[in-house]
Scaffold this motif. Structure first.
Motif, PDB file in Angstrom:
ATOM      1  N   THR A 147      22.218 -26.496  42.063  1.00 53.71           N
ATOM      2  CA  THR A 147      21.830 -25.451  42.369  1.00 53.71           C
ATOM      3  C   THR A 147      22.358 -24.362  41.838  1.00 53.71           C
ATOM      4  O   THR A 147      23.709 -24.339  41.642  1.00 53.71           O
ATOM      5  CB  THR A 147      20.708 -24.986  43.516  1.00 53.71           C
ATOM      6  N   ALA A 148      21.254 -23.350  41.161  1.00 53.28           N
ATOM      7  CA  ALA A 148      21.698 -22.101  40.862  1.00 53.28           C
ATOM      8  C   ALA A 148      21.021 -21.094  41.295  1.00 53.28           C
ATOM      9  O   ALA A 148      19.625 -20.880  42.063  1.00 53.28           O
ATOM     10  CB  ALA A 148      21.115 -22.210  39.015  1.00 53.28           C
ATOM     11  N   THR A 149      21.664 -19.704  41.328  1.00 55.63           N
ATOM     12  CA  THR A 149      20.740 -18.736  42.620  1.00 55.63           C
ATOM     13  C   THR A 149      21.295 -17.540  41.338  1.00 55.63           C
ATOM     14  O   THR A 149      21.765 -17.534  40.651  1.00 55.63           O
ATOM     15  CB  THR A 149      21.540 -18.273  43.299  1.00 55.63           C
ATOM     16  N   GLY A 150      20.296 -16.756  41.744  1.00 56.88           N
ATOM     17  CA  GLY A 150      20.474 -15.244  40.445  1.00 56.88           C
ATOM     18  C   GLY A 150      19.790 -15.980  39.037  1.00 56.88           C
ATOM     19  O   GLY A 150      19.610 -14.834  38.780  1.00 56.88           O
ATOM     20  N   THR A 151      18.373 -16.357  39.482  1.00 54.62           N
ATOM     21  CA  THR A 151      18.013 -17.202  38.415  1.00 54.62           C
ATOM     22  C   THR A 151      16.267 -16.379  38.328  1.00 54.62           C
ATOM     23  O   THR A 151      15.261 -16.591  37.737  1.00 54.62           O
ATOM     24  CB  THR A 151      17.814 -18.342  37.598  1.00 54.62           C
ATOM     25  N   GLY A 152      16.176 -16.374  40.110  1.00 53.64           N
ATOM     26  CA  GLY A 152      14.103 -16.420  40.254  1.00 53.64           C
ATOM     27  C   GLY A 152      13.483 -15.095  40.172  1.00 53.64           C
ATOM     28  O   GLY A 152      13.152 -15.136  40.384  1.00 53.64           O
ATOM     29  N   ALA A 153      14.681 -13.986  40.626  1.00 54.66           N
ATOM     30  CA  ALA A 153      13.891 -12.974  40.218  1.00 54.66           C
ATOM     31  C   ALA A 153      13.017 -12.696  39.153  1.00 54.66           C
ATOM     32  O   ALA A 153      13.876 -12.391  37.920  1.00 54.66           O
ATOM     33  CB  ALA A 153      14.518 -11.500  41.006  1.00 54.66           C
ATOM     34  N   VAL A 154      11.738 -11.882  38.954  1.00 51.33           N
ATOM     35  CA  VAL A 154      10.755 -11.158  37.738  1.00 51.33           C
ATOM     36  C   VAL A 154      11.794 -10.306  37.471  1.00 51.33           C
ATOM     37  O   VAL A 154      11.802  -9.851  36.498  1.00 51.33           O
ATOM     38  CB  VAL A 154      10.024 -11.348  38.233  1.00 51.33           C
ATOM     39  N   ASN A 155      12.440  -9.326  38.594  1.00 52.01           N
ATOM     40  CA  ASN A 155      12.413  -7.579  37.885  1.00 52.01           C
ATOM     41  C   ASN A 155      11.444  -7.123  37.330  1.00 52.01           C
ATOM     42  O   ASN A 155      10.211  -7.415  38.418  1.00 52.01           O
ATOM     43  CB  ASN A 155      14.211  -8.114  37.303  1.00 52.01           C
ATOM     44  N   GLY A 156      11.693  -6.664  36.520  1.00 48.33           N
ATOM     45  CA  GLY A 156      10.568  -5.761  35.794  1.00 48.33           C
ATOM     46  C   GLY A 156       9.729  -6.769  34.440  1.00 48.33           C
ATOM     47  O   GLY A 156       8.151  -5.917  35.113  1.00 48.33           O
ATOM     48  N   PHE A 157       9.621  -7.973  34.451  1.00 53.70           N
ATOM     49  CA  PHE A 157       8.648  -8.833  33.739  1.00 53.70           C
ATOM     50  C   PHE A 157       7.550  -9.217  34.568  1.00 53.70           C
ATOM     51  O   PHE A 157       7.740  -8.794  35.676  1.00 53.70           O
ATOM     52  CB  PHE A 157       9.237 -10.470  33.191  1.00 53.70           C
ATOM     53  N   THR A 158       6.570  -9.426  34.074  1.00 53.40           N
ATOM     54  CA  THR A 158       5.060  -9.813  34.172  1.00 53.40           C
ATOM     55  C   THR A 158       5.435 -11.089  35.413  1.00 53.40           C
ATOM     56  O   THR A 158       5.853 -12.175  34.014  1.00 53.40           O
ATOM     57  CB  THR A 158       4.217  -9.518  34.469  1.00 53.40           C
ATOM     58  N   ALA A 159       5.189 -11.929  36.097  1.00 50.87           N
ATOM     59  CA  ALA A 159       5.605 -13.083  36.690  1.00 50.87           C
ATOM     60  C   ALA A 159       5.264 -13.847  35.175  1.00 50.87           C
ATOM     61  O   ALA A 159       5.849 -14.914  35.266  1.00 50.87           O
ATOM     62  CB  ALA A 159       5.154 -13.325  37.638  1.00 50.87           C
TER      63      ALA A 159
END
Length: 175
Positions: free
Chosen positions: A96-108
């Motif tokens: 599995t990968a972590t650190g890839t899911g947050a959209v941060n500033g972009f619109t989802a």
């Protein structure tokens, strides 16, 4: 006198029985034992070591992610070589990968980030992995071409620390 002889006889029988039961004699019984050496239980191993990852554009050209500016329709691929150790009878693990899911500033709705696609020697494999070896994990970041107007101009998507994990799973038939 008769009483005295009876008492003495009873006392003699009692002393004789006590000596037999109390260690003065033996009451024999059978006993046996045997020892075996069943062996030693040894634990296996589960480990993952990541090499340096590489970002490429849609055409496979390397990009420097710290200076690259995406535009709608861009698709970037992050490729990571993982050295996987799976030692043990019936060992299985999911990558599995972590650190890839947050959209941060972009619109989802404007961004798609995939789960890792796994390959071994160029051949696609799926979770769970059951053998040690070199596994390549690929994650794509797509800034959708359907993004309109000035949506997400100058926004950032911080991958921060992308990490890959091996999570042991129980193989079919084990409980």
């Amino acid at each position: 006198m008769k009483n005295s002889a009876l008492i003495k006889g009873t006392a003699a029988i009692a002393v004789g029985a006590a000596l037999l039961l109390g260690g003065g004699g033996t009451l024999a019984s059978w006993n046996a034992s045997d020892t075996q050496t069943p062996g030693t239980v040894v634990a296996g191993d589960l480990d993952v070591v990541a090499d340096t990852g590489v970002w490429t554009d849609r055409n496979g050209a390397p990009v420097t992610i710290s200076t690259y500016k995406v535009v709608p329709g861009d698709k970037l691929t992050y490729t990571q070589v993982l050295n996987v150790t799976l030692t043990g009878n019936k060992m299985a693990a999911n990558v599995t990968a972590t650190g890839t899911g947050a959209v941060n500033g972009f619109t989802a709705a404007n961004v798609v980030v995939t789960d890792p696609v796994l390959t071994v020697g160029g051949t696609a494999v799926s979770n769970p992995l059951t053998t040690s070896g070199t596994v390549t994990a690929t994650i794509t970041f797509e800034f959708k071409s359907s993004t309109t107007g000035r949506s997400d101009v100058t926004k950032t998507y911080n991958f921060g620390n992308v990490s890959f994990a091996l999570n042991q799973v129980t193989q079919t038939g084990l409980s």
